[in-house]
Design an enzyme around this catalytic site. Structure first.
Site, mmCIF file in Angstrom:
data_model
loop_
_atom_site.group_PDB
_atom_site.id
_atom_site.type_symbol
_atom_site.label_atom_id
_atom_site.label_comp_id
_atom_site.label_asym_id
_atom_site.label_seq_id
_atom_site.Cartn_x
_atom_site.Cartn_y
_atom_site.Cartn_z
ATOM 1 N N THR A 99 0.828 -1.216 0.000
ATOM 2 C CA THR A 99 0.000 0.000 0.000
ATOM 3 C C THR A 99 0.857 1.259 0.000
ATOM 4 O O THR A 99 0.699 2.142 -0.855
ATOM 5 C CB THR A 99 -0.909 -0.011 1.259
ATOM 6 O OG1 THR A 99 -1.645 -1.231 1.262
ATOM 7 C CG2 THR A 99 -1.860 1.159 1.268
ATOM 8 N N ARG A 108 6.418 -9.232 -5.547
ATOM 9 C CA ARG A 108 5.482 -9.278 -6.686
ATOM 10 C C ARG A 108 5.214 -7.848 -7.142
ATOM 11 O O ARG A 108 5.445 -6.893 -6.386
ATOM 12 C CB ARG A 108 4.179 -9.968 -6.294
ATOM 13 C CG ARG A 108 3.389 -9.197 -5.259
ATOM 14 C CD ARG A 108 2.255 -9.989 -4.710
ATOM 15 N NE ARG A 108 2.681 -10.657 -3.481
ATOM 16 C CZ ARG A 108 1.961 -11.565 -2.852
ATOM 17 N NH1 ARG A 108 0.820 -11.960 -3.339
ATOM 18 N NH2 ARG A 108 2.375 -12.102 -1.728
ATOM 19 N N LYS A 120 3.532 3.811 18.721
ATOM 20 C CA LYS A 120 3.648 5.220 18.324
ATOM 21 C C LYS A 120 3.891 6.108 19.537
ATOM 22 O O LYS A 120 4.673 7.054 19.478
ATOM 23 C CB LYS A 120 2.377 5.647 17.585
ATOM 24 C CG LYS A 120 2.179 4.875 16.274
ATOM 25 C CD LYS A 120 0.762 5.038 15.770
ATOM 26 C CE LYS A 120 0.507 4.226 14.515
ATOM 27 N NZ LYS A 120 -0.920 4.112 14.181
HETATM 28 P P1 NAP Z 1 1.569 -3.870 2.929
HETATM 29 O O1 NAP Z 1 0.549 -3.301 2.029
HETATM 30 O O2 NAP Z 1 1.323 -5.169 3.580
HETATM 31 O O3 NAP Z 1 2.929 -3.922 2.131
HETATM 32 C C1 NAP Z 1 4.070 -4.553 2.602
HETATM 33 C C2 NAP Z 1 4.810 -5.040 1.398
HETATM 34 O O4 NAP Z 1 6.063 -5.548 1.822
HETATM 35 C C3 NAP Z 1 4.072 -6.130 0.647
HETATM 36 O O5 NAP Z 1 4.099 -5.823 -0.719
HETATM 37 C C4 NAP Z 1 4.880 -7.375 0.982
HETATM 38 O O6 NAP Z 1 4.957 -8.280 -0.090
HETATM 39 C C5 NAP Z 1 6.250 -6.805 1.166
HETATM 40 N N1 NAP Z 1 7.102 -7.667 1.973
HETATM 41 C C6 NAP Z 1 6.904 -8.068 3.238
HETATM 42 N N2 NAP Z 1 7.899 -8.860 3.635
HETATM 43 C C7 NAP Z 1 8.728 -8.977 2.556
HETATM 44 C C8 NAP Z 1 9.926 -9.688 2.320
HETATM 45 N N3 NAP Z 1 10.490 -10.417 3.284
HETATM 46 N N4 NAP Z 1 10.495 -9.577 1.118
HETATM 47 C C9 NAP Z 1 9.924 -8.833 0.143
HETATM 48 N N5 NAP Z 1 8.787 -8.125 0.309
HETATM 49 C C10 NAP Z 1 8.215 -8.219 1.506
HETATM 50 O O7 NAP Z 1 1.908 -2.838 4.112
HETATM 51 P P2 NAP Z 1 1.779 -1.257 4.073
HETATM 52 O O8 NAP Z 1 0.419 -0.902 4.519
HETATM 53 O O9 NAP Z 1 2.288 -0.716 2.814
HETATM 54 O O10 NAP Z 1 2.759 -0.882 5.289
HETATM 55 C C11 NAP Z 1 4.144 -0.786 5.106
HETATM 56 C C12 NAP Z 1 4.728 -0.134 6.351
HETATM 57 O O11 NAP Z 1 4.154 1.161 6.511
HETATM 58 C C13 NAP Z 1 4.435 -0.874 7.660
HETATM 59 O O12 NAP Z 1 5.520 -0.748 8.527
HETATM 60 C C14 NAP Z 1 3.247 -0.120 8.217
HETATM 61 O O13 NAP Z 1 3.147 -0.210 9.618
HETATM 62 C C15 NAP Z 1 3.597 1.281 7.795
HETATM 63 N N6 NAP Z 1 2.452 2.177 7.717
HETATM 64 C C16 NAP Z 1 1.390 1.865 6.934
HETATM 65 C C17 NAP Z 1 0.341 2.758 6.841
HETATM 66 C C18 NAP Z 1 -0.846 2.457 5.964
HETATM 67 O O14 NAP Z 1 -1.761 3.265 5.896
HETATM 68 N N7 NAP Z 1 -0.891 1.336 5.259
HETATM 69 C C19 NAP Z 1 0.353 3.945 7.574
HETATM 70 C C20 NAP Z 1 1.475 4.242 8.363
HETATM 71 C C21 NAP Z 1 2.523 3.362 8.422
HETATM 72 P P3 NAP Z 1 3.941 -9.479 -0.251
HETATM 73 O O15 NAP Z 1 2.721 -8.828 -0.837
HETATM 74 O O16 NAP Z 1 4.622 -10.397 -1.162
HETATM 75 O O17 NAP Z 1 3.718 -10.053 1.118
#
Ligand code: NAP
Length: 441
Positions: free
Chosen positions: A13, A46, A203
């Site tokens: 995301t 991916r 946080k």
């Molecule tokens: P997400 O949508 O789950 O994305 C994480 C990505 O990292 C996925 O594409 C996942 O791939 C990949 N990944 C995980 N482990 C991996 C590995 N070992 N090797 C390669 N790729 C890997 O999460 P997100 O929402 O973007 O969040 C990312 C970070 O931002 C987190 O720390 C979260 O706490 C922080 N954050 C998010 C938000 C929000 O609104 N989403 C807000 C503030 C902070 P796969 O799809 O293959 O598993």
């Protein structure tokens, strides 16, 4: 001037949000950074159809990004503890600056990460880790640099705030709203981190460390979730002029630092009491500036990307500077941090809302108020409700009525002793429901 090359690890995301915002605002970002900034390498297991990575190289192994000699700044967006920690430490030891949105990683391992970064002379920035798109880290680290911070209180988990808002506005039960939040994508399939306060605690410890220049100490943070909040507490709080919010609170006292996440009654008239739905807000009280409130989206692809990219711009602006001329991760150099004592909950001082279900018999309220008074606890407000069972064949003395009280501030250990005495009364059959109250004035 050389273009600064950015590598992204994790294309979920937030990763896709960063790619999209970087592409859309490339000229403005370059102008603010003082030179071109380009995403050259992405580590993703991916592809993500939510973005077009253009000419960036894509590796399925995220470590290829941190080991790429052409990459100057690594953005870690995979989340979780491992392999995120290994990845960040590897990037630092390769001399790369790091930007991360990972609150869990910073809260748990920030001390070792910052120490390694300072030794290597690289920056680790984490604006997106707290309150998503709100630039609260920068505000506290730089904007409030003149102040001695007295306390802060934040609504820093959008899922929890959405649930409490729905419970209040629509009179719904916690479980029912949670199921909805999961359907809408606001809550994870496993909602524990959100509703039990762990995400907010991650946080809060980051904010507390920034506020009081102390090392991160996640284990010392008290955490209580919102799953025990009953709809009637939401209603009674409203009748008394309060709203229930899931707050992270950090306060510096002469005895030590309070660091706690729990449901809290706050006066309806406060601006922060009106922060509803998935929005976040942080109220910070500095001795010079007074109370300041920061409000905005706490999550989402582009709000979070906004904070990630702001960190990238900060790194680029000072990339050629002496490391000592850059703002340290927690606002002061590692050696200037001091491990202040963190107070246990029995030593905190706060006010309380109590809901006591009692048998409908004369004199119960006066017994309760006597116990509180004997414990040195004054009462601010009382609400005595009608009997909940109105069946004619039920004896008045066995009908249950809720007595609702708000106390003045008192020591939690003193309050808990009074609760125990009240629970021992014959007329009190259930355990007492209590919620802490903060005036935030
Ligand atoms: P997400 O949508 O789950 O994305 C994480 C990505 O990292 C996925 O594409 C996942 O791939 C990949 N990944 C995980 N482990 C991996 C590995 N070992 N090797 C390669 N790729 C890997 O999460 P997100 O929402 O973007 O969040 C990312 C970070 O931002 C987190 O720390 C979260 O706490 C922080 N954050 C998010 C938000 C929000 O609104 N989403 C807000 C503030 C902070 P796969 O799809 O293959 O598993």
């Amino acid at each position: 001037m050389k273009t600064i090359n950015v590598g992204i690890c994790g294309l979920g995301t937030v990763g896709a949000g960063v790619v999209n915002v970087m592409q859309r605002n490339v000229a403005a970002i370059a102008a603010r950074a003082g030179r071109e900034v380009s995403i050259t390498h992405i580590g993703a297991r991916r592809d993500n159809p939510a973005c077009d990575v253009g000419s960036a190289k894509v590796s399925r192994d995220i470590f290829a990004v941190v080991n790429d000699p052409e990459v100057d700044i690594v953005i870690e967006l995979i989340g979780g503890y491992e392999p995120a920690l290994e990845l960040v430490m590897q990037a630092i030891s390769n001399g790369k600056h790091v930007v991360t949105a990972n609150k869990a990683l910073i809260a748990m391992h920030g001390n070792e990460i910052f120490a390694a970064a300072e030794k290597q002379g690289v920056s680790v920035l984490f604006e997106a880790a707290v309150a998503g798109g709100i630039p609260i880290i920068k505000a506290m680290r730089e904007g409030l640099a003149a102040n001695s911070i007295e306390w802060l209180a934040g609504i820093i988990n959008g899922t929890g705030n959405y649930i409490l808002t729905e419970m209040r506005d629509k009179g719904r039960q916690f479980d029912d709203v949670l199921a909805d939040a999961q359907q809408l994508g606001y809550a994870e399939a496993d909602p524990t981190f959100d509703v039990e306060g762990i995400d907010a605690a991650h946080k809060l410890v980051i904010l507390a460390s920034l506020a009081f220049a102390m090392p991160l100490n996640f284990d010392a943070c008290f955490t209580e979730g919102i799953s025990a909040i009953a709809p009637q507490d939401v209603v009674f709080a409203g009748e008394l002029g309060y709203r229930i919010k899931h707050l992270g609170i950090a306060r510096k006292t002469d005895q030590g630092v309070e660091m706690r996440v729990h449901p809290t009654l706050i006066p309806q008239r406060r601006l922060i009491a009106n922060v509803d739905g998935v929005m976040n807000a942080v109220l910070v009280k500095g001795d010079a500036v007074g109370p300041t409130l920061y409000y905005g989206p706490g999550a989402g692809a582009e709000p979070t990307a906004s904070s990630v990219i702001a960190d990238v711009v900060d790194v680029v602006r000072t990339i050629d500077a002496e490391p000592s001329n850059r703002v340290p991760a927690l606002g002061v150099a590692q050696e200037s941090l001091s491990a202040l004592p963190i107070l246990s909950m029995s030593d905190i001082n706060t006010a309380y809302y109590l809901r006591i279900n009692v048998n409908d018999q004369p004199g119960v309220l006066s017994h309760i108020t006597q116990i509180l008074s004997d414990s040195g606890i004054s009462i601010e407000a009382v609400l005595q409700k009608e009997a909940v069972q109105q069946e004619t064949n039920v004896k008045a003395s066995s009908r249950q009525i809720p007595i609702v009280l708000i106390t003045d501030r008192t020591l939690e250990s003193q309050f808990m002793a009074a609760v125990e005495s009240i629970e021992a009364l014959d007329a009190v059959q259930d355990s007492i429901h209590f919620i802490r109250v903060e005036s935030l004035g």
